[in-house]
Design a protein around this motif. Sequence first.
Motif, PDB file in Angstrom:
ATOM      1  N   ILE A  27       0.792  -1.054  -0.065  1.00 12.58           N
ATOM      2  CA  ILE A  27       0.017   0.098   0.036  1.00 12.58           C
ATOM      3  C   ILE A  27       0.882   1.118  -0.038  1.00 12.58           C
ATOM      4  O   ILE A  27       1.724   1.463   0.986  1.00 12.58           O
ATOM      5  N   ARG A  28       0.667   2.200  -0.876  1.00 12.91           N
ATOM      6  CA  ARG A  28       1.385   3.251  -1.121  1.00 12.91           C
ATOM      7  C   ARG A  28       0.863   4.520  -0.743  1.00 12.91           C
ATOM      8  O   ARG A  28       1.351   5.656  -0.422  1.00 12.91           O
ATOM      9  N   GLU A  29      -0.530   4.455  -0.394  1.00 16.03           N
ATOM     10  CA  GLU A  29      -1.217   5.543  -0.061  1.00 16.03           C
ATOM     11  C   GLU A  29      -2.356   5.022   0.799  1.00 16.03           C
ATOM     12  O   GLU A  29      -3.150   4.296   0.519  1.00 16.03           O
ATOM     13  N   LEU A  30      -2.292   5.684   2.388  1.00 14.07           N
ATOM     14  CA  LEU A  30      -3.222   5.114   3.239  1.00 14.07           C
ATOM     15  C   LEU A  30      -4.532   6.039   2.989  1.00 14.07           C
ATOM     16  O   LEU A  30      -4.943   6.673   3.936  1.00 14.07           O
ATOM     17  N   ASP A  31      -5.226   6.104   1.996  1.00 20.47           N
ATOM     18  CA  ASP A  31      -6.444   6.656   1.681  1.00 20.47           C
ATOM     19  C   ASP A  31      -7.513   5.659   1.186  1.00 20.47           C
ATOM     20  O   ASP A  31      -7.463   5.264   0.168  1.00 20.47           O
ATOM     21  N   ASN A  32      -8.283   5.346   2.141  1.00 18.27           N
ATOM     22  CA  ASN A  32      -9.279   4.208   1.631  1.00 18.27           C
ATOM     23  C   ASN A  32     -10.060   4.646   0.658  1.00 18.27           C
ATOM     24  O   ASN A  32     -10.416   3.680  -0.055  1.00 18.27           O
ATOM     25  N   VAL A  33     -10.686   5.878   0.396  1.00 13.63           N
ATOM     26  CA  VAL A  33     -11.466   6.075  -0.756  1.00 13.63           C
ATOM     27  C   VAL A  33     -10.624   5.906  -2.099  1.00 13.63           C
ATOM     28  O   VAL A  33     -10.989   5.090  -2.906  1.00 13.63           O
ATOM     29  N   GLU A  49      -7.355 -15.398   1.661  1.00 14.39           N
ATOM     30  CA  GLU A  49      -6.063 -15.626   2.072  1.00 14.39           C
ATOM     31  C   GLU A  49      -5.572 -14.750   3.179  1.00 14.39           C
ATOM     32  O   GLU A  49      -5.880 -13.357   3.270  1.00 14.39           O
ATOM     33  N   ALA A  50      -4.710 -15.091   4.191  1.00 11.45           N
ATOM     34  CA  ALA A  50      -3.936 -14.324   5.138  1.00 11.45           C
ATOM     35  C   ALA A  50      -3.212 -13.315   4.313  1.00 11.45           C
ATOM     36  O   ALA A  50      -2.652 -13.398   3.296  1.00 11.45           O
ATOM     37  N   THR A  51      -3.305 -11.860   4.781  1.00 10.17           N
ATOM     38  CA  THR A  51      -2.735 -10.967   4.254  1.00 10.17           C
ATOM     39  C   THR A  51      -1.634 -10.088   5.056  1.00 10.17           C
ATOM     40  O   THR A  51      -2.231  -9.612   6.317  1.00 10.17           O
ATOM     41  N   VAL A  52      -0.625  -9.742   4.599  1.00  6.26           N
ATOM     42  CA  VAL A  52       0.186  -8.760   5.473  1.00  6.26           C
ATOM     43  C   VAL A  52       0.319  -7.615   4.760  1.00  6.26           C
ATOM     44  O   VAL A  52       0.382  -7.646   3.333  1.00  6.26           O
ATOM     45  N   ILE A  53      -0.154  -6.624   5.400  1.00  9.88           N
ATOM     46  CA  ILE A  53      -0.123  -5.001   4.891  1.00  9.88           C
ATOM     47  C   ILE A  53       1.157  -4.611   4.656  1.00  9.88           C
ATOM     48  O   ILE A  53       1.742  -4.272   5.804  1.00  9.88           O
ATOM     49  N   ASP A  54       1.915  -4.209   3.572  1.00 12.26           N
ATOM     50  CA  ASP A  54       3.223  -3.845   3.645  1.00 12.26           C
ATOM     51  C   ASP A  54       3.330  -2.364   3.332  1.00 12.26           C
ATOM     52  O   ASP A  54       2.564  -1.550   2.242  1.00 12.26           O
ATOM     53  N   LEU A  55       3.521  -1.384   4.419  1.00  4.79           N
ATOM     54  CA  LEU A  55       3.657   0.071   4.309  1.00  4.79           C
ATOM     55  C   LEU A  55       5.055   0.589   4.112  1.00  4.79           C
ATOM     56  O   LEU A  55       5.311   1.660   4.036  1.00  4.79           O
ATOM     57  N   THR A  56       5.780  -0.197   3.611  1.00  2.00           N
ATOM     58  CA  THR A  56       7.325   0.319   3.547  1.00  2.00           C
ATOM     59  C   THR A  56       7.398   1.411   2.168  1.00  2.00           C
ATOM     60  O   THR A  56       8.318   1.933   2.252  1.00  2.00           O
ATOM     61  N   GLN A  57       6.383   1.262   1.246  1.00  2.00           N
ATOM     62  CA  GLN A  57       6.502   2.251   0.279  1.00  2.00           C
ATOM     63  C   GLN A  57       5.647   3.251   0.424  1.00  2.00           C
ATOM     64  O   GLN A  57       5.265   3.965  -0.474  1.00  2.00           O
ATOM     65  N   LEU A  58       5.186   3.611   1.420  1.00  2.00           N
ATOM     66  CA  LEU A  58       4.236   4.823   1.696  1.00  2.00           C
ATOM     67  C   LEU A  58       4.914   6.026   1.231  1.00  2.00           C
ATOM     68  O   LEU A  58       6.200   6.431   1.579  1.00  2.00           O
ATOM     69  N   SER A  59       4.265   6.884   0.317  1.00  2.00           N
ATOM     70  CA  SER A  59       4.969   8.102  -0.135  1.00  2.00           C
ATOM     71  C   SER A  59       4.773   9.200   1.200  1.00  2.00           C
ATOM     72  O   SER A  59       5.718  10.018   1.150  1.00  2.00           O
ATOM     73  N   SER A  60       3.966   8.961   2.018  1.00  2.00           N
ATOM     74  CA  SER A  60       3.709  10.090   3.492  1.00  2.00           C
ATOM     75  C   SER A  60       2.720   9.052   3.957  1.00  2.00           C
ATOM     76  O   SER A  60       2.094   8.378   3.448  1.00  2.00           O
ATOM     77  N   ALA A  61       2.896   9.442   5.480  1.00  2.00           N
ATOM     78  CA  ALA A  61       2.254   8.576   6.590  1.00  2.00           C
ATOM     79  C   ALA A  61       1.034   9.608   6.988  1.00  2.00           C
ATOM     80  O   ALA A  61       1.503  10.738   7.790  1.00  2.00           O
ATOM     81  N   PRO A  62      -0.267   9.563   7.012  1.00  2.00           N
ATOM     82  CA  PRO A  62      -1.120  10.358   7.732  1.00  2.00           C
ATOM     83  C   PRO A  62      -0.830  10.246   9.015  1.00  2.00           C
ATOM     84  O   PRO A  62      -0.487   9.260   9.620  1.00  2.00           O
ATOM     85  N   ASP A  63      -1.763  11.092   9.805  1.00  9.10           N
ATOM     86  CA  ASP A  63      -1.513  11.227  11.476  1.00  9.10           C
ATOM     87  C   ASP A  63      -2.466  10.188  11.879  1.00  9.10           C
ATOM     88  O   ASP A  63      -2.395   9.505  13.022  1.00  9.10           O
ATOM     89  N   ARG A  64      -3.570   9.891  11.245  1.00  9.75           N
ATOM     90  CA  ARG A  64      -4.560   8.619  11.653  1.00  9.75           C
ATOM     91  C   ARG A  64      -4.832   7.699  10.463  1.00  9.75           C
ATOM     92  O   ARG A  64      -4.962   8.108   9.364  1.00  9.75           O
ATOM     93  N   VAL A  65      -5.266   6.594  10.724  1.00 11.49           N
ATOM     94  CA  VAL A  65      -5.576   5.618   9.762  1.00 11.49           C
ATOM     95  C   VAL A  65      -6.908   4.956  10.246  1.00 11.49           C
ATOM     96  O   VAL A  65      -7.083   4.531  11.363  1.00 11.49           O
TER      97      VAL A  65
END
Length: 252
Positions: free
Chosen positions: A19-25, A45-61
């Motif tokens: 996931i490269r953007e934490l914007d659900n919309v 299927e069991a899933t790992v959410i990979d945030l290593t490629q975030l362009s920026s991180a929001p204050d809340r998710v």
Amino acid sequence: MHKPIEFKAGSITAMTAVIRELDNVRLADSLHTMMGGMGEFFADEATVIDLTQLSSAPDRVDWAGLGSLLRRYGLQPVALKGTPEHLVESARKAGLAVLGDGAARVSAADKTAPAPAAAEPAKVEPVAAPAQAAATMIIERPIRSGQQIYARGGDLVILGGVSNGAEVIADGSIHCYGPLRGRALAGAQGDTRARLLCTNFGPELVSIAGVYRTFERGVPENLAAKPAHAVLREAAGGKGGHTLNIEPLQLD
């Protein structure tokens, strides 16, 4: 003596949602486009959410909303990877495990990396470790709707056809000598050299190393019911990455 609980070492194959953007919309729009609106595409299927490629991180998710979105497509989020430190506590409260040392900061390189194209803010893909060659799996019977075949660690050769609603997966390449009408995922563990080759092309969806293409509007006339192959090509312009090309296959 009967034991009420027992622990055994084991392993589990998990999908990775990069996931490269934490914007659900925006994620919802991207997944709808990628999967052609097909719900429950993945089989719980069991899933790992990979945030290593975030362009920026929001204050809340909105972790609950993100989990609900992934489950809509049959993915079961269980853990996070590369979680920014300020999001660790809220992720744990939402019931997600945090892998690694507990809090991985977004590196300076990640913060300054160019953002992905607007149409693809996220991509669901397997762990990007090229699979090692292994014995080829050969299936001599047709694969019916609702069935799933997985050639772990090698190529998959199908002598019959693949019906609508069936799914064939291989860590290597997929060769289909009958009509291909279901979903075909080659390079499932991230092998970008994998290919999909068939003599009668008409699938619902194809994928190589996590790069998907759907055919909800039908297969192009120049490819429909004809020999074709799917291959990853280097993206134009030298910007890195790959595009999934479907090309006619010359057999004579």
